[in-house]
Write a protein that holds these residues in place. Structure first.
Motif, mmCIF file in Angstrom:
data_model
loop_
_atom_site.group_PDB
_atom_site.id
_atom_site.type_symbol
_atom_site.label_atom_id
_atom_site.label_comp_id
_atom_site.label_asym_id
_atom_site.label_seq_id
_atom_site.Cartn_x
_atom_site.Cartn_y
_atom_site.Cartn_z
ATOM 1 N N GLY A 247 0.831 -1.212 0.004
ATOM 2 C CA GLY A 247 0.097 -0.055 0.058
ATOM 3 C C GLY A 247 0.927 1.319 0.008
ATOM 4 O O GLY A 247 0.277 2.496 -0.036
ATOM 5 N N GLU A 248 2.083 1.186 0.048
ATOM 6 C CA GLU A 248 3.017 2.496 0.046
ATOM 7 C C GLU A 248 3.100 3.071 -1.595
ATOM 8 O O GLU A 248 2.580 2.185 -2.422
ATOM 9 N N VAL A 249 3.135 4.183 -1.591
ATOM 10 C CA VAL A 249 2.792 5.148 -2.813
ATOM 11 C C VAL A 249 4.079 5.611 -3.383
ATOM 12 O O VAL A 249 4.167 6.882 -4.055
ATOM 13 N N HIS A 250 5.316 5.264 -2.869
ATOM 14 C CA HIS A 250 6.458 5.934 -3.320
ATOM 15 C C HIS A 250 6.747 5.262 -4.813
ATOM 16 O O HIS A 250 6.678 4.085 -5.021
ATOM 17 N N TYR A 251 6.910 6.291 -5.689
ATOM 18 C CA TYR A 251 7.346 5.946 -6.907
ATOM 19 C C TYR A 251 6.040 5.236 -7.762
ATOM 20 O O TYR A 251 6.303 4.613 -8.662
ATOM 21 N N VAL A 252 4.953 5.514 -7.501
ATOM 22 C CA VAL A 252 3.669 5.174 -8.106
ATOM 23 C C VAL A 252 2.640 6.104 -7.786
ATOM 24 O O VAL A 252 2.942 6.959 -7.093
ATOM 25 N N MET A 253 1.603 6.241 -8.551
ATOM 26 C CA MET A 253 0.848 7.425 -8.627
ATOM 27 C C MET A 253 -0.800 6.747 -8.180
ATOM 28 O O MET A 253 -1.317 6.034 -9.135
ATOM 29 N N PRO A 254 -1.167 7.200 -7.062
ATOM 30 C CA PRO A 254 -2.796 6.677 -6.975
ATOM 31 C C PRO A 254 -3.620 7.657 -7.814
ATOM 32 O O PRO A 254 -3.491 8.660 -8.203
ATOM 33 N N LEU A 255 -4.595 6.791 -8.440
ATOM 34 C CA LEU A 255 -5.522 7.417 -9.370
ATOM 35 C C LEU A 255 -6.671 8.082 -8.818
ATOM 36 O O LEU A 255 -7.704 7.695 -9.013
ATOM 37 N N TYR A 256 -6.418 9.265 -8.358
ATOM 38 C CA TYR A 256 -7.217 10.297 -7.782
ATOM 39 C C TYR A 256 -8.007 10.807 -8.482
ATOM 40 O O TYR A 256 -9.157 10.935 -8.647
ATOM 41 N N GLY A 257 -7.485 11.182 -9.725
ATOM 42 C CA GLY A 257 -8.209 11.788 -11.066
ATOM 43 C C GLY A 257 -9.476 10.749 -11.679
ATOM 44 O O GLY A 257 -10.256 11.416 -12.201
ATOM 45 N N LYS A 258 -9.278 9.443 -11.369
ATOM 46 C CA LYS A 258 -10.248 8.600 -11.717
ATOM 47 C C LYS A 258 -11.201 8.042 -10.845
ATOM 48 O O LYS A 258 -12.027 7.184 -10.766
ATOM 49 N N GLY A 259 -10.889 8.695 -9.421
ATOM 50 C CA GLY A 259 -11.927 8.336 -8.428
ATOM 51 C C GLY A 259 -11.403 7.048 -7.705
ATOM 52 O O GLY A 259 -12.262 6.440 -7.035
ATOM 53 N N ARG A 260 -10.083 6.668 -8.055
ATOM 54 C CA ARG A 260 -9.766 5.345 -7.192
ATOM 55 C C ARG A 260 -8.449 5.469 -6.775
ATOM 56 O O ARG A 260 -7.251 4.982 -7.162
ATOM 57 N N PRO A 261 -8.218 6.109 -5.637
ATOM 58 C CA PRO A 261 -6.944 6.485 -4.816
ATOM 59 C C PRO A 261 -6.255 5.075 -4.368
ATOM 60 O O PRO A 261 -5.303 5.036 -3.997
ATOM 61 N N ASP A 262 -7.205 4.166 -4.356
ATOM 62 C CA ASP A 262 -6.676 2.704 -4.102
ATOM 63 C C ASP A 262 -5.929 1.812 -4.915
ATOM 64 O O ASP A 262 -5.320 0.775 -4.773
ATOM 65 N N ILE A 263 -5.913 2.395 -6.234
ATOM 66 C CA ILE A 263 -5.490 1.721 -7.400
ATOM 67 C C ILE A 263 -4.037 2.604 -7.738
ATOM 68 O O ILE A 263 -4.396 3.929 -8.050
ATOM 69 N N PHE A 264 -2.904 2.085 -8.170
ATOM 70 C CA PHE A 264 -1.656 2.678 -8.105
ATOM 71 C C PHE A 264 -1.183 2.522 -9.379
ATOM 72 O O PHE A 264 -1.342 1.317 -10.085
ATOM 73 N N ALA A 265 -0.646 3.658 -10.374
ATOM 74 C CA ALA A 265 -0.039 3.331 -11.513
ATOM 75 C C ALA A 265 1.303 3.423 -11.524
ATOM 76 O O ALA A 265 1.730 4.287 -10.772
#
Length: 394
Positions: A135-153
């Motif tokens: 669940g760490e978000v270093h060097y990935v991007m949570p998809l806030y713009g698509k309404g899914r902050p739990d999914i990382f790109a």
């Protein structure tokens, strides 16, 4: 000793290209410093003389004239603050210098680019898999713009997942072209696989759409296997991320942005419309409860910063480049139309190394065959000269 020096040069080349891509590796502007060093040391690292091209000089001159005219026309609005338009001047000149060095030894530069890209992809892939379990978000991007902050790109050291995917798409095309003339294609197949995986986990729909073309070009006669691989890759993506794949939130936002930008352009004076205003520092529009200072559309950005004149010159040069490229290689032309026209319409990467490396890499691909033919002829003539010299001595 010479072999050792050559290896050191190769390692330095890979390191500088990698650091040029690594925008978020440190808080310093290390990527731009590495790009400058690559320009300064390019001829030495690539063991080649800079190649002067009249076509390149004319293109650079036209672009610089368009930029300078816009700057001079906007001096009355000048303020002693940083303007993002300065980056275009910086990247334009540095890219020209690097290209002049790289086309002198194109295969060597392209292989260096692939090595650097492989490290870049592996870090992004590793960070993405790590984030899935922790669940760490270093060097990935949570998809806030698509309404899914739990999914990382996947992001790696790029500023956005799209830039990460752009580098991956670029590397896949380079690997495909070098593989066609290599004695062994194993290394290039690995690069293509890494690039495809990087595109998929970037969750960037723009480049996901391009995967079928890459797979067909890679599969050749084994196009059925390519289609199966596509089904596995995109099928898994659609299954796990259906709400992301079919979300039109970011698309509608960009359409709304374009509407705001058209209203902004209509309010400008005739001079600003014709020549632009590169010193403009206020917000362009208000949307979603905040001011926007960034324009996610290359044509609109060029019009607002450098006017209709700057846009027309850029478009004419782009058409010239695409025509020349289509005469040389259909796949390269198709990729270029997709990247330079379709992708940049709804965003732009003018401030990212990915956009400028495209030009260095594609100029190398453009001149690759011609350069290697000339080198082969030179070696053949040298061999014949040595033979005739030996015969005379005998």
């Amino acid at each position: 000793m010479m072999i050792k020096i050559s290896r050191i040069k190769g390692m330095l080349l890979v390191a500088l290209i990698f650091l040029s891509l690594a925008n978020t590796l440190t808080n310093l502007q290390l990527d731009k410093l590495a790009f400058v060093l690559l320009a300064l040391a390019g001829a030495w690292l690539l063991r080649s003389r800079p190649v002067f091209s009249w076509d390149g000089a004319v293109v650079l001159s036209l672009l610089l004239v368009a930029l300078v005219i816009s700057y001079l026309s906007s001096l009355v609005n000048y303020e002693t603050v940083w303007h993002d338009s300065y980056l275009l001047l910086f990247f334009l000149i540095i890219t020209w210098v690097i290209s002049s060095c790289a086309v002198g030894n194109p295969r060597y530069f392209l292989n260096g680019f692939l090595f650097a890209s492989a490290i870049y992809f592996l870090f992004g892939i590793g960070a993405w898999f790590y984030s899935q379990f922790t669940g760490e978000v270093h060097y990935v991007m949570p998809l806030y713009g698509k309404g899914r902050p739990d999914i990382f790109a996947a992001l790696s050291f790029a500023t956005t997942p799209q830039v990460y995917a752009s580098v991956a798409a670029l590397a896949s095309i380079v690997a495909l072209k070098l593989k066609a003339t290599a004695k062994s294609g194993s290394w290039y197949n690995v690069i293509i696989l890494l690039a495809l995986l990087a595109i998929v986990i970037s969750l960037n729909r723009v480049w996901l759409l391009y995967i079928p073309i890459i797979l067909v070009a890679w599969g050749g006669r084994r196009v059925i296997l390519a289609i199966v691989a596509l089904g596995v890759l995109l099928g898994g993506f659609l299954f796990f991320y259906s709400n992301v794949a079919f979300s039109f939130g970011t698309v509608s936002s960009r359409v709304m942005m374009l509407e705001h930008m058209l209203s902004f352009i209509n309010e400008q004076s005739l001079l600003d419309l014709l020549l632009g205003n590169p010193f403009y520092i206020d917000s362009y529009f208000f949307m979603h409860g905040q001011d926007f200072y960034y324009i996610e559309s290359a044509p609109v950005y060029l019009v607002t910063k450098f006017g209709v004149l700057g846009l027309l010159i850029s478009m004419l040069l782009l058409v010239y480049w695409l025509v020349k490229l289509s005469q040389k290689d259909v796949l390269l032309a198709l990729f270029s139309v997709y990247y330079l026209v379709f992708v940049q319409m709804m965003t732009h990467e003018f401030f990212s190394i990915s956009f400028w490396l495209y030009w260095v890499v594609f100029l190398c691909l453009f001149f690759l065959k011609k350069r290697e033919i000339n080198q082969s002829k030179a070696k053949h003539m040298e061999h014949e000269s040595n033979e005739s010299s030996l015969l005379r001595q005998a």
